[in-house]
Design a protein around this motif. Structure first.
Motif, mmCIF file in Angstrom:
data_model
loop_
_atom_site.group_PDB
_atom_site.id
_atom_site.type_symbol
_atom_site.label_atom_id
_atom_site.label_comp_id
_atom_site.label_asym_id
_atom_site.label_seq_id
_atom_site.Cartn_x
_atom_site.Cartn_y
_atom_site.Cartn_z
ATOM 1 N N PRO A 73 -13.943 0.503 7.657
ATOM 2 C CA PRO A 73 -14.448 1.863 7.878
ATOM 3 C C PRO A 73 -13.703 2.571 9.006
ATOM 4 C CG PRO A 73 -16.254 0.288 7.714
ATOM 5 C CD PRO A 73 -14.990 -0.514 7.835
ATOM 6 N N GLY A 74 -13.482 3.856 8.819
ATOM 7 C CA GLY A 74 -12.823 4.669 9.823
ATOM 8 C C GLY A 74 -13.780 5.615 10.517
ATOM 9 N N ALA A 75 -13.259 6.351 11.516
ATOM 10 C CA ALA A 75 -14.090 7.253 12.313
ATOM 11 C C ALA A 75 -14.561 8.453 11.509
ATOM 12 C CB ALA A 75 -13.299 7.712 13.541
ATOM 13 N N ASP A 76 -13.774 8.886 10.545
ATOM 14 C CA ASP A 76 -14.119 10.068 9.747
ATOM 15 C C ASP A 76 -14.255 9.675 8.281
ATOM 16 O OD1 ASP A 76 -14.424 12.467 8.495
ATOM 17 O OD2 ASP A 76 -12.612 13.414 9.317
ATOM 18 N N PRO A 77 -15.466 9.362 7.833
ATOM 19 C CA PRO A 77 -15.655 8.936 6.435
ATOM 20 C C PRO A 77 -15.403 10.052 5.439
ATOM 21 C CG PRO A 77 -17.773 9.227 7.537
ATOM 22 C CD PRO A 77 -16.723 9.374 8.596
ATOM 23 N N GLY A 78 -15.267 11.292 5.924
ATOM 24 C CA GLY A 78 -14.997 12.398 5.024
ATOM 25 C C GLY A 78 -13.537 12.510 4.617
ATOM 26 N N ARG A 79 -12.679 11.794 5.321
ATOM 27 C CA ARG A 79 -11.247 11.832 4.976
ATOM 28 C C ARG A 79 -10.935 10.804 3.891
ATOM 29 N NH1 ARG A 79 -7.273 11.041 9.765
ATOM 30 N NH2 ARG A 79 -5.844 11.522 8.033
ATOM 31 N N ALA A 80 -9.933 11.109 3.093
ATOM 32 C CA ALA A 80 -9.501 10.150 2.070
ATOM 33 C C ALA A 80 -8.897 8.923 2.747
ATOM 34 C CB ALA A 80 -8.474 10.799 1.151
ATOM 35 N N PRO A 81 -9.217 7.734 2.262
ATOM 36 C CA PRO A 81 -8.705 6.509 2.892
ATOM 37 C C PRO A 81 -7.189 6.362 2.751
ATOM 38 C CG PRO A 81 -10.598 6.034 1.494
ATOM 39 C CD PRO A 81 -10.170 7.438 1.185
ATOM 40 N N LEU A 82 -6.632 5.575 3.647
ATOM 41 C CA LEU A 82 -5.234 5.144 3.583
ATOM 42 C C LEU A 82 -5.211 3.763 2.941
ATOM 43 C CD1 LEU A 82 -2.180 5.284 4.437
ATOM 44 C CD2 LEU A 82 -2.901 4.165 6.568
ATOM 45 N N LEU A 83 -4.384 3.587 1.930
ATOM 46 C CA LEU A 83 -4.212 2.285 1.294
ATOM 47 C C LEU A 83 -2.996 1.588 1.894
ATOM 48 C CD1 LEU A 83 -4.685 0.129 -0.925
ATOM 49 C CD2 LEU A 83 -3.350 1.588 -2.480
ATOM 50 N N ILE A 84 -3.186 0.363 2.347
ATOM 51 C CA ILE A 84 -2.077 -0.470 2.812
ATOM 52 C C ILE A 84 -2.035 -1.688 1.893
ATOM 53 C CG2 ILE A 84 -1.082 -1.771 4.723
ATOM 54 C CD1 ILE A 84 -2.649 -0.050 6.663
ATOM 55 N N HIS A 85 -0.948 -1.817 1.145
ATOM 56 C CA HIS A 85 -0.908 -2.908 0.167
ATOM 57 C C HIS A 85 0.366 -3.726 0.298
ATOM 58 C CE1 HIS A 85 1.866 -0.856 -2.775
ATOM 59 N NE2 HIS A 85 1.342 0.226 -2.249
ATOM 60 N N GLY A 86 0.227 -4.996 -0.043
ATOM 61 C CA GLY A 86 1.360 -5.917 -0.062
ATOM 62 C C GLY A 86 1.145 -6.931 -1.165
ATOM 63 N N HIS A 87 2.197 -7.627 -1.547
ATOM 64 C CA HIS A 87 2.030 -8.661 -2.571
ATOM 65 C C HIS A 87 2.201 -10.047 -1.950
ATOM 66 C CE1 HIS A 87 6.427 -9.442 -3.085
ATOM 67 N NE2 HIS A 87 6.570 -8.151 -2.953
ATOM 68 N N LEU A 88 1.514 -11.004 -2.534
ATOM 69 C CA LEU A 88 1.501 -12.372 -2.019
ATOM 70 C C LEU A 88 2.475 -13.290 -2.747
ATOM 71 C CD1 LEU A 88 -2.368 -12.775 -1.611
ATOM 72 C CD2 LEU A 88 -0.694 -12.424 0.217
ATOM 73 N N ASP A 89 2.935 -12.896 -3.925
ATOM 74 C CA ASP A 89 3.854 -13.748 -4.680
ATOM 75 C C ASP A 89 5.290 -13.549 -4.220
ATOM 76 O OD1 ASP A 89 3.793 -11.120 -5.793
ATOM 77 O OD2 ASP A 89 4.731 -11.865 -7.631
ATOM 78 N N VAL A 90 6.140 -14.503 -4.547
ATOM 79 C CA VAL A 90 7.571 -14.435 -4.233
ATOM 80 C C VAL A 90 8.347 -14.899 -5.467
ATOM 81 C CG1 VAL A 90 7.238 -14.863 -1.765
ATOM 82 C CG2 VAL A 90 7.619 -16.804 -3.301
ATOM 83 N N VAL A 91 9.634 -14.569 -5.498
ATOM 84 C CA VAL A 91 10.482 -15.122 -6.549
ATOM 85 C C VAL A 91 10.778 -16.580 -6.217
ATOM 86 C CG1 VAL A 91 11.494 -12.911 -7.187
ATOM 87 C CG2 VAL A 91 12.598 -14.308 -5.420
ATOM 88 N N PRO A 92 11.071 -17.405 -7.216
ATOM 89 C CA PRO A 92 11.351 -18.822 -6.950
ATOM 90 C C PRO A 92 12.597 -19.014 -6.086
ATOM 91 C CG PRO A 92 10.843 -18.461 -9.269
ATOM 92 C CD PRO A 92 11.018 -17.108 -8.657
ATOM 93 N N ALA A 93 12.698 -20.189 -5.497
ATOM 94 C CA ALA A 93 13.850 -20.530 -4.663
ATOM 95 C C ALA A 93 14.195 -22.003 -4.859
ATOM 96 C CB ALA A 93 13.537 -20.265 -3.191
ATOM 97 N N ASP A 94 15.490 -22.304 -4.889
ATOM 98 C CA ASP A 94 15.984 -23.675 -4.995
ATOM 99 C C ASP A 94 16.375 -24.152 -3.604
ATOM 100 O OD1 ASP A 94 17.265 -26.071 -5.452
ATOM 101 O OD2 ASP A 94 18.521 -25.332 -7.087
ATOM 102 N N ALA A 95 15.639 -25.118 -3.089
ATOM 103 C CA ALA A 95 15.849 -25.579 -1.720
ATOM 104 C C ALA A 95 17.279 -26.060 -1.479
ATOM 105 C CB ALA A 95 14.857 -26.695 -1.389
ATOM 106 N N ALA A 96 17.952 -26.553 -2.521
ATOM 107 C CA ALA A 96 19.310 -27.070 -2.361
ATOM 108 C C ALA A 96 20.298 -25.984 -1.943
ATOM 109 C CB ALA A 96 19.774 -27.726 -3.662
#
Length: 440
Positions: A73-96
């Motif tokens: 919750p923010g100080a002004d509930p009348g304002r439209a919220p800000l979305l902060i998004h990120g992804h948790l997946d990654v592309v595969p990787a070969d340790a070698a």
């Protein structure tokens, strides 16, 4: 590591450990229904939010494909919220292939190493660190913040952002703006001057399967209706075709800003010469000057002496914002009448204006931490979850702020080997994001 529930823990201190711990959770996305690592990462994030009094919700679109959403919750509930998004997946990787194991999260030479260090567990860690500190200190944001840590971005977001937008649009429907990955990083112009690239546009994605049909027969016979030959000709035409330079609003603005910084005239007839001045990011920016199509997969036949009746290929097409129809018209012309196409994955191009209060907040936050900073818009040649979220009318910006050393090939580490993020960059990003939240 200090107890994260201690009010004395600062975001700049915690962000490194958060980034390392997230990297150590293998969330490799192979493009199928697998994803146990995403579930583990979602539970990790949910726990970190719960520790500071946030009640997160975990949404599972398919077993193991998990996303976390929460609202602060923010100080002004009348304002439209800000979305902060990120992804948790990654592309595969070969340790070698790596100097340090991609899922160890090692701290070496002042950098955190591992798959996801720049794409995008660095931003996930910065957001967690900033908001955990603010909540521990009782600092309320100016408006509501919606947090989303999403699954499946690396395969187009079908089981992450797209699924949530389709199944739970109410989670984001009142958000007006969003920030996420692949923007806010620095490009050094001179010793005391850096451009910070804010992503305001993305090329559209068209992964396509091509099919040619012909007359099957014996490999020893004359055959003028050979599907493999027809397909090979079409793929070669596509792969060798060079689309013309077309400057979208975002790309034109970016190039004008670059020319001003380098004190050179903007030559619309030779924009590639301007891009060449950008060093390590030249490849990323150069790909946004025109449409592209790259053949990636070929399939045809099953035996050396049998002419098959069909042959298929897969291509990766990327089209500029506002020019999708002409892109497909040219693709169809190059394919010819005997080759058909269907979508494997099709996502729209995105373009948002570089103006308004949120852009001002980004610029002010950057300049407060780097007096040599200048924010400029740019177009991303790839794609992010912004493509799904923009369907709800949300204006999306890539803003994961990092001040980088000039010699670091940052753009080359996206999906590359030896991915790493400087510790100083993470700490800088935490400070900038904290200021940005107060200004937004």
């Amino acid at each position: 590591m200090a107890d994260a529930r201690d009010a004395g823990v600062k975001a700049e201190d915690e962000v490194v450990d958060l980034c390392r711990e997230l990297i150590a959770i293998d969330t490799s996305n192979y493009g199928d229904h697998s994803g146990p690592g995403e579930r583990a990462a979602a539970e990790y994030v949910a726990e970190k939010l719960d520790e500071v009094g946030v009640e997160p919700a975990v949404y599972e679109s398919h077993p193991g494909r998990s996303s976390v959403v929460a609202r602060i919750p923010g100080a002004d509930p009348g304002r439209a919220p800000l979305l902060i998004h990120g992804h948790l997946d990654v592309v595969p990787a070969d340790a070698a292939d790596w100097t340090h194991h991609p899922f160890a999260g090692e701290l070496v030479d002042g950098c955190v190493w591992g798959r996801g260090a720049v794409d995008m567990k660095d931003m996930d860690a910065m957001v967690l660190a900033v908001l955990r500190q603010r909540l521990r200190e009782g600092r309320t944001p100016p408006r509501d913040i919606v947090l989303a840590f999403l699954a499946d971005e690396e395969a187009g977001g079908t089981w992450g952002a797209k699924w949530l937008v389709d199944q739970h649009p109410e989670l984001f429907a009142d958000c007006s703006e969003a920030i996420s990955e692949v923007g806010g990083f620095s490009v050094t112009v001179a010793e005391n001057r850096r451009l910070y690239l804010i992503e305001t546009a993305e090329k559209g994605i068209a992964w396509m399967r091509l099919k040619a049909r012909g007359t099957a027969g014996h490999g020893s016979m004359v055959n003028d209706d050979n599907a493999v030959t027809e397909l090979a000709d079409a793929v070669a035409r596509l792969g060798r075709h060079r689309f013309p330079v077309q400057l979208t609003t975002t790309v034109r603005t970016f190039l004008e800003e670059v020319c001003a910084e380098f004190a050179i005239p903007f030559d619309e007839d030779d924009v590639e010469a301007t891009v060449a001045r950008l060093g390590t990011v030249a490849g990323m920016i150069g790909a946004t000057l025109r449409h592209t199509v790259n053949p990636t997969v070929l399939n045809g036949g099953y035996k050396a002496n049998v002419i098959p009746g069909t042959a298929t290929a897969e291509v990766d097409g990327r089209f500029l914002p506002g020019l999708e129809d002409e892109f497909f018209a040219e693709v169809d012309r190059l394919l010819g009448p005997k080759v058909t196409r269907e979508f494997i994955h099709h996502l729209p191009a995105v373009e948002t204006e570089f103006e308004g209060g949120i852009v001002s907040a980004m610029s002010q936050a950057l300049m407060a931490e780097d007096d040599g900073a200048k924010a400029v818009p740019y177009c991303l040649s790839g794609g992010t979850d912004a493509k799904s979220l923009q369907t709800l009318g949300i204006k999306n910006y890539g803003f994961a702020p990092l001040r980088l050393p000039p010699e670091l090939n940052f753009s080359g580490m996206f999906h590359g080997v030896d991915e790493r993020v400087p510790v100083d960059g993470l700490r800088f990003g935490v400070r900038v994001l904290d200021r940005f939240i107060d200004l937004s």
